[in-house]
Design a protein around this motif. Sequence first.
Motif, PDB file in Angstrom:
ATOM      1  N   LEU A  82      21.902  11.238  21.495  1.00 50.17           N
ATOM      2  CA  LEU A  82      21.933  12.612  21.984  1.00 50.17           C
ATOM      3  C   LEU A  82      20.551  13.259  22.068  1.00 50.17           C
ATOM      4  CD1 LEU A  82      25.101  13.910  20.106  1.00 50.17           C
ATOM      5  CD2 LEU A  82      24.937  12.958  22.400  1.00 50.17           C
ATOM      6  N   ASN A  83      19.567  12.629  21.480  1.00 53.46           N
ATOM      7  CA  ASN A  83      18.216  13.168  21.473  1.00 53.46           C
ATOM      8  C   ASN A  83      17.460  12.653  22.695  1.00 53.46           C
ATOM      9  OD1 ASN A  83      15.823  14.341  20.770  1.00 53.46           O
ATOM     10  ND2 ASN A  83      15.731  13.454  18.729  1.00 53.46           N
ATOM     11  N   ASP A  84      16.887  13.541  23.486  1.00 55.79           N
ATOM     12  CA  ASP A  84      16.155  13.149  24.691  1.00 55.79           C
ATOM     13  C   ASP A  84      14.769  12.586  24.395  1.00 55.79           C
ATOM     14  OD1 ASP A  84      18.274  14.033  26.231  1.00 55.79           O
ATOM     15  OD2 ASP A  84      17.388  16.007  26.588  1.00 55.79           O
ATOM     16  N   LYS A  85      14.282  12.807  23.194  1.00 55.91           N
ATOM     17  CA  LYS A  85      12.943  12.350  22.822  1.00 55.91           C
ATOM     18  C   LYS A  85      13.050  11.136  21.905  1.00 55.91           C
ATOM     19  CE  LYS A  85      11.075  17.042  22.745  1.00 55.91           C
ATOM     20  NZ  LYS A  85      10.437  18.033  21.871  1.00 55.91           N
ATOM     21  N   SER A  86      12.102  10.236  22.031  1.00 52.45           N
ATOM     22  CA  SER A  86      12.121   9.058  21.161  1.00 52.45           C
ATOM     23  C   SER A  86      11.243   9.299  19.935  1.00 52.45           C
ATOM     24  CB  SER A  86      11.637   7.825  21.921  1.00 52.45           C
ATOM     25  OG  SER A  86      10.310   8.023  22.378  1.00 52.45           O
ATOM     26  N   TYR A  87      11.442   8.473  18.907  1.00 52.10           N
ATOM     27  CA  TYR A  87      10.674   8.561  17.675  1.00 52.10           C
ATOM     28  C   TYR A  87       9.205   8.322  17.994  1.00 52.10           C
ATOM     29  CZ  TYR A  87       9.124   7.668  12.948  1.00 52.10           C
ATOM     30  OH  TYR A  87       8.462   7.733  11.760  1.00 52.10           O
ATOM     31  N   PRO A  88       8.264   9.023  17.451  1.00 51.50           N
ATOM     32  CA  PRO A  88       8.348  10.047  16.413  1.00 51.50           C
ATOM     33  C   PRO A  88       8.423  11.477  16.972  1.00 51.50           C
ATOM     34  CG  PRO A  88       6.057   9.455  16.682  1.00 51.50           C
ATOM     35  CD  PRO A  88       6.871   8.627  17.677  1.00 51.50           C
ATOM     36  N   ASP A  89       8.477  11.606  18.299  1.00 46.19           N
ATOM     37  CA  ASP A  89       8.478  12.937  18.912  1.00 46.19           C
ATOM     38  C   ASP A  89       9.807  13.665  18.766  1.00 46.19           C
ATOM     39  OD1 ASP A  89       5.819  12.622  19.794  1.00 46.19           O
ATOM     40  OD2 ASP A  89       6.538  11.483  21.520  1.00 46.19           O
TER      41      ASP A  89
END
Length: 123
Positions: A82-89
């Motif tokens: 569900l998160n549009d940003k990847s780790y670490p952002d």
Amino acid sequence: MAWRKANDIDHILQRPQLKFYQIRKHLNPIILLGQNDAGDLFTITCWWYVTASIKELHKNGITNDTIAGLHTYMSEYLYKHLNDKSYPDGQVVSILDLKGLAMRDLGGESLKLVRALADINGR
């Protein structure tokens, strides 16, 4: 990252969650509200609901470890799907709702579970 590796968190979504529906019937501490202006996921975690449900779950043979495992599973789903940003952002902004929570609610097993869940959220 050592905790993730030690607990094989990268593969948790592939593991069967045998008590998923039994726990979810009594416990839904995470409410997904959407995204904030920065695009991060925005949730409310209802700790008072956790402590109100713990006795019923324990009566049904559900342990704190099983509950914490399901919480980890749900959190990982939020981060990976569900998160549009990847780790670490990518981040999840979570409000901890303590409404109705009293000191008497934080004794024994309830306190252990709340600490375990808070520890997971902090990783």
